[in-house]
Design a protein around this motif. Structure first.
Motif, PDB file in Angstrom:
ATOM      1  N   SER A 150       0.839  -1.194   0.000  1.00  0.00           N
ATOM      2  CA  SER A 150       0.000   0.000   0.000  1.00  0.00           C
ATOM      3  C   SER A 150       0.878   1.251   0.000  1.00  0.00           C
ATOM      4  N   ILE A 151       0.569   2.172  -0.901  1.00  0.00           N
ATOM      5  CA  ILE A 151       1.339   3.413  -1.015  1.00  0.00           C
ATOM      6  C   ILE A 151       0.375   4.591  -0.936  1.00  0.00           C
ATOM      7  N   ARG A 152       0.727   5.555  -0.121  1.00  0.00           N
ATOM      8  CA  ARG A 152      -0.093   6.754   0.007  1.00  0.00           C
ATOM      9  C   ARG A 152       0.245   7.728  -1.123  1.00  0.00           C
ATOM     10  N   MET A 153      -0.757   8.125  -1.872  1.00  0.00           N
ATOM     11  CA  MET A 153      -0.540   9.065  -2.963  1.00  0.00           C
ATOM     12  C   MET A 153      -0.310  10.472  -2.431  1.00  0.00           C
ATOM     13  N   ASP A 154       0.489  11.227  -3.153  1.00  0.00           N
ATOM     14  CA  ASP A 154       0.639  12.644  -2.818  1.00  0.00           C
ATOM     15  C   ASP A 154      -0.690  13.355  -3.037  1.00  0.00           C
ATOM     16  N   SER A 155      -1.049  14.180  -2.083  1.00  0.00           N
ATOM     17  CA  SER A 155      -2.348  14.850  -2.173  1.00  0.00           C
ATOM     18  C   SER A 155      -2.353  15.993  -3.184  1.00  0.00           C
ATOM     19  N   LYS A 156      -1.162  16.383  -3.683  1.00  0.00           N
ATOM     20  CA  LYS A 156      -1.105  17.520  -4.607  1.00  0.00           C
ATOM     21  C   LYS A 156      -1.001  17.107  -6.068  1.00  0.00           C
ATOM     22  N   GLY A 157      -0.766  15.829  -6.323  1.00  0.00           N
ATOM     23  CA  GLY A 157      -0.702  15.429  -7.726  1.00  0.00           C
ATOM     24  C   GLY A 157      -0.044  14.080  -7.929  1.00  0.00           C
ATOM     25  N   TYR A 158      -0.054  13.606  -9.170  1.00  0.00           N
ATOM     26  CA  TYR A 158       0.511  12.311  -9.508  1.00  0.00           C
ATOM     27  C   TYR A 158       1.124  12.379 -10.911  1.00  0.00           C
ATOM     28  N   PHE A 159       1.980  11.398 -11.222  1.00  0.00           N
ATOM     29  CA  PHE A 159       2.661  11.320 -12.512  1.00  0.00           C
ATOM     30  C   PHE A 159       2.147  10.123 -13.303  1.00  0.00           C
ATOM     31  N   LEU A 160       2.086  10.293 -14.606  1.00  0.00           N
ATOM     32  CA  LEU A 160       1.849   9.196 -15.529  1.00  0.00           C
ATOM     33  C   LEU A 160       3.065   9.077 -16.441  1.00  0.00           C
TER      34      LEU A 160
ATOM     35  N   VAL B  12       5.308  19.991  -4.791  1.00  0.00           N
ATOM     36  CA  VAL B  12       4.235  19.060  -5.150  1.00  0.00           C
ATOM     37  C   VAL B  12       4.616  17.585  -5.004  1.00  0.00           C
ATOM     38  N   VAL B  13       5.900  17.272  -4.792  1.00  0.00           N
ATOM     39  CA  VAL B  13       6.331  15.874  -4.777  1.00  0.00           C
ATOM     40  C   VAL B  13       7.085  15.567  -3.489  1.00  0.00           C
ATOM     41  N   SER B  14       6.744  14.455  -2.857  1.00  0.00           N
ATOM     42  CA  SER B  14       7.443  14.000  -1.662  1.00  0.00           C
ATOM     43  C   SER B  14       8.699  13.222  -2.048  1.00  0.00           C
ATOM     44  N   VAL B  15       9.519  12.911  -1.062  1.00  0.00           N
ATOM     45  CA  VAL B  15      10.755  12.177  -1.322  1.00  0.00           C
ATOM     46  C   VAL B  15      10.443  10.782  -1.860  1.00  0.00           C
ATOM     47  N   SER B  16       9.488  10.089  -1.236  1.00  0.00           N
ATOM     48  CA  SER B  16       9.144   8.745  -1.701  1.00  0.00           C
ATOM     49  C   SER B  16       8.575   8.759  -3.115  1.00  0.00           C
ATOM     50  N   HIS B  17       7.813   9.808  -3.431  1.00  0.00           N
ATOM     51  CA  HIS B  17       7.260   9.933  -4.777  1.00  0.00           C
ATOM     52  C   HIS B  17       8.377  10.164  -5.791  1.00  0.00           C
ATOM     53  N   ALA B  18       9.366  10.971  -5.424  1.00  0.00           N
ATOM     54  CA  ALA B  18      10.509  11.211  -6.313  1.00  0.00           C
ATOM     55  C   ALA B  18      11.271   9.924  -6.576  1.00  0.00           C
ATOM     56  N   ALA B  19      11.450   9.105  -5.520  1.00  0.00           N
ATOM     57  CA  ALA B  19      12.128   7.815  -5.697  1.00  0.00           C
ATOM     58  C   ALA B  19      11.342   6.920  -6.646  1.00  0.00           C
ATOM     59  N   TYR B  20      10.020   6.939  -6.520  1.00  0.00           N
ATOM     60  CA  TYR B  20       9.165   6.147  -7.415  1.00  0.00           C
ATOM     61  C   TYR B  20       9.326   6.571  -8.866  1.00  0.00           C
ATOM     62  N   ILE B  21       9.331   7.881  -9.099  1.00  0.00           N
ATOM     63  CA  ILE B  21       9.488   8.375 -10.476  1.00  0.00           C
ATOM     64  C   ILE B  21      10.832   7.956 -11.043  1.00  0.00           C
ATOM     65  N   GLY B  22      11.867   7.990 -10.222  1.00  0.00           N
ATOM     66  CA  GLY B  22      13.177   7.548 -10.694  1.00  0.00           C
ATOM     67  C   GLY B  22      13.174   6.091 -11.109  1.00  0.00           C
ATOM     68  N   ARG B  23      12.512   5.234 -10.303  1.00  0.00           N
ATOM     69  CA  ARG B  23      12.439   3.806 -10.647  1.00  0.00           C
ATOM     70  C   ARG B  23      11.652   3.594 -11.932  1.00  0.00           C
ATOM     71  N   GLU B  24      10.532   4.288 -12.058  1.00  0.00           N
ATOM     72  CA  GLU B  24       9.706   4.110 -13.253  1.00  0.00           C
ATOM     73  C   GLU B  24      10.408   4.619 -14.511  1.00  0.00           C
ATOM     74  N   ALA B  25      11.136   5.714 -14.364  1.00  0.00           N
ATOM     75  CA  ALA B  25      11.882   6.235 -15.514  1.00  0.00           C
ATOM     76  C   ALA B  25      12.930   5.229 -15.971  1.00  0.00           C
ATOM     77  N   GLN B  26      13.593   4.572 -15.023  1.00  0.00           N
ATOM     78  CA  GLN B  26      14.601   3.577 -15.377  1.00  0.00           C
ATOM     79  C   GLN B  26      13.968   2.357 -16.041  1.00  0.00           C
TER      80      GLN B  26
END
Length: 247
Positions: A142-152, A218-232
């Motif tokens: 379970s992951i808590r979404m950022d309340s200010k936005g999300y990435f696709l 708009v982005v938390s640290v955990s969200h930034a880590a997620y984007i890095g993994r998805e980009a890779q």
């Protein structure tokens, strides 16, 4: 050519001689001229080593193609072609990568090594299987979404595309778009606030995390880590020609 002339393997001063005379000159002193050509080759190899060992940098050498054309009629030219071919082989042995170019199309003759890791750093197949199982388990947490936005993130037109979409929480704690409509995994979502297109994961994350001034708000640290993994992951799928689906 300069080394051949310096060591007197041949000369350019006898242009008026015909081929028969050149051949006769080559035959009469063939041993001396072959020795001179060998010495010239050794000298250019020594010069090459001296040049490439001076700096820790990348060198790109472009040389003439040999052997696909007509066979030279005189011994002078044949000697030069032979020694240049041997020097090309000498450079190729030293090079990490060798590319044969024909009409702008590259054929890889020698491929650069993909890794220099030691044997103890190479995973066994059972270790890879365990890592993949762990990755699937972590993806289901379970992951808590950022309340200010999300990435696709998606692949499109040979590029990695990413978009940021704003959202907010309603009184019930549910995530909604800026008009108050509850977000759903199905159907069309809100319009993107920001979009990016990149060729690599590094380029994409630079655009998002270094060039976008609003990212820290708009982005938390955990969200930034997620984007890095998805980009890779997206980059791997792009260059491996396999389908990508955002985790």
């Amino acid at each position: 050519t300069n080394y051949m002339m310096e060591y007197k393997a041949f000369s350019l001063n006898n242009d008026d001689d015909n081929d028969d005379e050149k051949e006769a000159m080559m035959t009469s002193s063939s041993k001396e001229r072959m020795a001179a050509a060998d010495n010239a080759s050794k000298a250019i190899e020594t010069e090459f080593e001296k040049l490439t060992n001076q700096w820790n940098t990348t060198y790109i050498f472009v040389t003439n193609e040999l052997g696909s054309g007509t066979h030279a009629s005189d011994a002078f030219t044949r000697t030069f072609v032979d020694h240049q071919g041997w020097f090309n082989q000498f450079v190729a042995r030293k090079a990490n990568q060798v590319v044969h170019m024909v009409s702008g199309c590259a054929t890889i003759i020698k491929k650069a090594p993909t890794t220099n890791v030691r044997d103890e750093s190479v995973m066994k197949e059972e270790e890879k299987d365990e890592a993949r199982m762990l990755d699937k388990f972590l993806s289901s947490r379970s992951i808590r979404m950022d309340s200010k936005g999300y990435f696709l993130v998606k692949l499109k037109e040979k590029r990695i595309f990413a978009s940021f979409h704003s959202c907010m929480k309603n009184a019930n704690g549910e995530l909604c778009d800026l008009q108050g409509n509850k977000l759903s995994c199905h159907g069309k979502g809100p319009e993107a606030m920001k979009t990016w297109s990149a060729r690599t994961a590094k380029e994409l994350t630079k655009f998002i995390f270094e060039d976008w001034n609003d990212i820290k708000d708009v982005v938390s640290v955990s969200h930034a880590a997620y984007i890095g993994r998805e980009a890779q992951r997206a980059e791997f799928c792009l260059y491996s020609n396999i389908a990508y689906q955002q985790d």
